[in-house]
Design a protein around this motif. Structure first.
Motif, short mmCIF file in Angstrom:
data_model
loop_
_atom_site.label_atom_id
_atom_site.label_comp_id
_atom_site.label_asym_id
_atom_site.label_seq_id
_atom_site.Cartn_x
_atom_site.Cartn_y
_atom_site.Cartn_z
N GLU A 59 0.81 -1.22 0.00
CA GLU A 59 0.00 0.00 0.00
C GLU A 59 0.85 1.28 0.00
O GLU A 59 0.32 2.36 -0.22
N ARG A 60 2.11 1.17 0.32
CA ARG A 60 3.02 2.33 0.26
C ARG A 60 3.27 2.75 -1.18
O ARG A 60 3.89 3.78 -1.45
N ALA A 61 2.82 1.93 -2.14
CA ALA A 61 2.96 2.27 -3.56
C ALA A 61 2.29 3.62 -3.82
O ALA A 61 1.30 3.95 -3.18
N PRO A 62 2.84 4.39 -4.77
CA PRO A 62 2.19 5.67 -5.08
C PRO A 62 0.84 5.45 -5.77
O PRO A 62 0.65 4.44 -6.44
N PHE B 61 4.47 -2.75 -14.12
CA PHE B 61 5.81 -2.36 -14.57
C PHE B 61 6.30 -1.14 -13.78
O PHE B 61 7.42 -1.13 -13.25
N PHE B 62 5.47 -0.12 -13.65
CA PHE B 62 5.89 1.08 -12.91
C PHE B 62 6.04 0.80 -11.41
O PHE B 62 6.85 1.43 -10.74
N GLY B 63 5.26 -0.15 -10.90
CA GLY B 63 5.42 -0.55 -9.50
C GLY B 63 6.81 -1.13 -9.26
O GLY B 63 7.41 -0.94 -8.21
N HIS B 64 7.31 -1.86 -10.27
CA HIS B 64 8.69 -2.36 -10.20
C HIS B 64 9.68 -1.20 -10.40
O HIS B 64 10.64 -1.05 -9.66
N LEU B 65 9.40 -0.39 -11.43
CA LEU B 65 10.39 0.63 -11.81
C LEU B 65 10.66 1.63 -10.67
O LEU B 65 11.81 2.00 -10.45
N THR B 66 9.62 2.05 -9.96
CA THR B 66 9.85 3.01 -8.86
C THR B 66 10.85 2.45 -7.86
O THR B 66 11.66 3.20 -7.32
N LEU B 67 10.80 1.14 -7.63
CA LEU B 67 11.71 0.52 -6.66
C LEU B 67 13.10 0.31 -7.25
O LEU B 67 14.10 0.51 -6.57
N VAL B 68 13.14 -0.07 -8.52
CA VAL B 68 14.44 -0.24 -9.20
C VAL B 68 15.20 1.08 -9.19
O VAL B 68 16.40 1.14 -8.89
N VAL B 69 14.49 2.15 -9.51
CA VAL B 69 15.09 3.49 -9.54
C VAL B 69 15.70 3.82 -8.17
O VAL B 69 16.83 4.28 -8.08
N ARG B 70 14.96 3.54 -7.12
CA ARG B 70 15.46 3.80 -5.76
C ARG B 70 16.69 2.95 -5.46
O ARG B 70 17.62 3.41 -4.82
N SER B 71 16.66 1.69 -5.90
CA SER B 71 17.78 0.81 -5.57
C SER B 71 19.03 1.25 -6.33
O SER B 71 20.14 0.89 -5.96
N HIS B 72 18.85 2.07 -7.37
CA HIS B 72 20.00 2.64 -8.09
C HIS B 72 20.40 4.01 -7.51
O HIS B 72 21.26 4.68 -8.08
N GLY B 73 19.73 4.40 -6.44
CA GLY B 73 20.11 5.66 -5.80
C GLY B 73 19.40 6.89 -6.35
O GLY B 73 19.76 8.02 -6.02
N TYR B 74 18.36 6.67 -7.17
CA TYR B 74 17.58 7.79 -7.71
C TYR B 74 16.19 7.80 -7.09
O TYR B 74 15.82 6.87 -6.37
N SER C 81 12.88 -1.55 3.20
CA SER C 81 13.42 -0.19 3.30
C SER C 81 13.14 0.60 2.02
O SER C 81 12.76 1.77 2.07
N LEU C 82 13.34 -0.06 0.87
CA LEU C 82 13.11 0.64 -0.40
C LEU C 82 11.68 1.13 -0.49
O LEU C 82 11.42 2.26 -0.91
N ILE C 83 10.74 0.29 -0.07
CA ILE C 83 9.33 0.67 -0.14
C ILE C 83 9.00 1.73 0.91
O ILE C 83 8.36 2.73 0.62
#
Lengths: 237, 237
Positions: A52-55, B165-178, B23-25
């Motif tokens: 649920e923390r998803a945007p 796809f975007f649910g994955h991408l938001t987390l991938v982006v964070r794991s890359h430091g963005y 943590s990422l989430i």
């Protein structure tokens, strides 16, 4: 449910959740055979809370998730299987799509060919294929089945939000040591889902998901689907 | 782009990606102020490739992502800002939704109140609010802007896939430091996006996303939105 507790800064972290995001994503697959082991209510809640923390659009979080377990899940599945066996056409509230361009149809076909080959099912063996398809309606034996609804007046943007939520949830589930499969098939006959969940017309049924421990003896769980090269998806200007 | 290389079984793993999924989430937020530092092409591709591992309807992966950077991004943004300043009504191809039930409208209102309070903007100060809203069209200064399209004949199920796809991408982006922000606003005027991306009528524009390094001096980046308690979202039968 007793599970090993992680060490370090986050004491509530489970062993499984120390896996890197990259591993969680790369090792994920759509699970098509589950063990009967149940999932604790508290753990289901915890997984949903994290996803649920998803945007979402202006933080609307416009989804309703109904989870069924045990005999309630079995009763619903019996009705779905009976309907599927009767040869009824799907009547999903979000109509299944057809107009796929040929490049995309090719990807879907490649998947089907590779998947049935993995299962040792001849593509021309209609009976064997139908038997495999029918397993969808029992959630491939999963102990937990989720149904996702959105408010009846809403549509695409809310479905996008729901997707983002599920994009998180599939990974959260894995980090808890479970697997999942997102199933359009579970939305095929909303009347059955409404009968067993008690959800009324103020919500639209979108999709379902089955969750549980993977059965390692299931051949389908050793199938790894391919992806289009990034060059087919992404263009950088 | 040189970055530290992880140790252990996965040698391509970056330092950042060793963060747990939890943590990422939990630490993710919609970033509304970016530093100008660019992202390497190869890294953009790598992030999209990883997010592409997300499940989709029969593995269709029916999305087209166009990334703009540098002057191409700036030129597009100038046109969006000009259009927004002209007071033009949004003309998104996926029409913005309105019929939110009151319980959901309350969540959206709670967010707006808390957000403008964090920024020290009086809710009655229309000019200040509009100035903040206008920043959407520059992607809050992000160096990379993505536009997501789906084939014109498809709709909800494909949008669900795009969300996953975007649910994955938001987390991938964070794991890359963005950090990132998913922006319906970037879909407001498709004619501008089509002009600058060259994408034709065979695709429908759905949504945009801005990506980059977070600017820690941006007050909006210290805003943490709340979530509905699981009991409002989830029902376990």
């Amino acid at each position: 449910m007793d599970r090993p507790v992680g060490t370090g800064e986050n004491m509530t972290q489970t062993m499984a959740s120390t896996k890197s995001l990259e591993s969680l994503i790369e090792e994920r697959y759509s699970c098509r055979g589950f063990l009967p082991d149940g999932i604790d209510r508290t753990e289901i809640e915890k997984m949903i809370e994290l996803a649920e923390r998803a945007p979402s659009w202006k933080n609307a979080q416009s989804y309703k998730i109904v989870a069924l377990t045990g005999e309630k899940k079995e009763a619903l599945c019996r009705d779905l299987i009976e309907r599927a066996r009767s040869g009824a056409e799907p009547a999903a509230e979000i109509p299944y799509e057809t107009g796929y361009p040929s490049s995309i149809r090719r990807r879907m076909m490649d998947l089907a060919v590779a998947f049935f080959a993995q299962l040792g099912i001849d593509r021309k063996d209609k009976e064997a294929r139908e038997k495999q398809t029918l397993r969808n309606f029992n959630g491939f034996g999963a102990p937990v089945m989720l149904f996702a609804f959105i408010p009846a007046g809403l549509r695409e943007w809310t479905i996008l939000d729901l997707g983002v939520f599920f994009g998180h949830l599939t990974l959260v589930v894995r980090s808890h040591g479970y697997e999942s499969i997102l199933q359009a098939a579970l939305a095929a006959w909303p009347d059955i889902v409404r009968k067993h969940t008690g959800v009324g017309a103020e919500y639209t049924l979108v999709v379902g998901m089955s969750i549980g421990k993977a059965d390692p003896s299931e051949p389908a769980n050793h199938f790894k689907s391919q992806r289009a090269p990034a060059s087919e998806i992404l263009q950088i200007l």
